[in-house]
Scaffold this active site. Structure first.
Site, PDB file in Angstrom:
ATOM      1  N   HIS A  10       1.004  -1.187   0.070  1.00 29.06           N
ATOM      2  CA  HIS A  10       0.202   0.020  -0.064  1.00 29.06           C
ATOM      3  C   HIS A  10       0.841   1.274   0.020  1.00 29.06           C
ATOM      4  CE1 HIS A  10       1.125   0.747   4.075  1.00 29.06           C
ATOM      5  NE2 HIS A  10       0.824  -0.547   4.427  1.00 29.06           N
ATOM      6  N   GLU A  83      -1.629  -7.090   7.660  1.00 27.57           N
ATOM      7  CA  GLU A  83      -0.487  -7.006   8.331  1.00 27.57           C
ATOM      8  C   GLU A  83      -0.097  -7.691   9.391  1.00 27.57           C
ATOM      9  OE1 GLU A  83       2.542  -7.165   7.665  1.00 27.57           O
ATOM     10  OE2 GLU A  83       3.441  -5.234   7.255  1.00 27.57           O
TER      11      GLU A  83
END
Length: 212
Positions: A10, A83
């Protein structure tokens, strides 16, 4: 014939607005992060995609939306690919060491910034990767996180649950050509800054931001 997996981290986010840490699950892209995603969109505009997958967190969803704007590509959210989860930073006995040794565990039983163990992280990420490979596609865009990309690239190349010494910048793009012999075609292509000036790791940069 090998299939092509594009792994994209990202864009830039701010985990420490006004110097205070915020829950990472809810952070979105900064203006610079959105510009980084737009640079990737330009890089990939001529690349045919069969499917795009993101982790479902705002920062990966927003990155995918920018990169795919104007394209008719099916998009799915896979929360298993979030994550690795940190703990409470203020509870770390030696936060500088924890930041700088992150993603370099001696044992998988160690915890990432006092939070999730690397073993638990692999236990959810690797089965998701295997399930992804079982799907029919030729070129797939996976918009996820730095830790997830480190884990998947390391596993794809070694077949082991380990973390190679890989760096992953915001909107860094890696390319795996997957087949009987999987190839790492490219790693951490930074479309907006092809040769980054900084020699710090992303975790070293985060430490500098945290302690500022």
């Amino acid at each position: 014939m090998r299939r092509r997996l594009l792994l994209l981290r990202h864009g830039e986010v701010d985990y420490f607005p006004e110097g205070r840490p915020v829950p990472p699950e809810g952070v979105g892209l900064t203006p610079r992060g959105r510009a980084q995603a737009e640079a990737v969109a330009e890089l990939l505009k001529g690349v045919p995609l069969d499917l795009a997958v993101h982790s479902g967190l705002p920062r990966t969803r927003e990155t995918a939306e920018i990169v795919l704007r104007g394209r008719s590509v099916p998009v799915e959210a896979w929360p298993e690919l979030k994550e690795i989860r940190p703990g409470r930073l203020k509870d770390l006995p030696d936060p500088e060491r924890a930041f700088k040794e992150a993603f370099h565990p001696r044992e998988l039983s160690e915890r990432f910034l006092g939070g999730e163990t690397y073993e638990a992280f692999f236990d959810r990420v690797i089965p998701a990767y295997e399930r992804l490979l079982s799907r029919p596609w030729d070129t797939l865009l996976l918009v996820v996180h730095g830790g997830v990309i480190r884990a998947l690239v390391s596993y794809a190349l070694t077949g082991e649950r380990r973390l190679l010494a890989l760096e992953v910048h915001p909107c860094g793009l890696s390319v795996l050509d997957i087949g009987e012999k999987t190839l790492l075609r490219a790693h951490n292509i930074v479309a907006y800054d092809l040769l980054p000036e900084s020699r710090l790791s992303t975790m070293e940069m985060l430490w500098e931001m945290y302690r500022a």
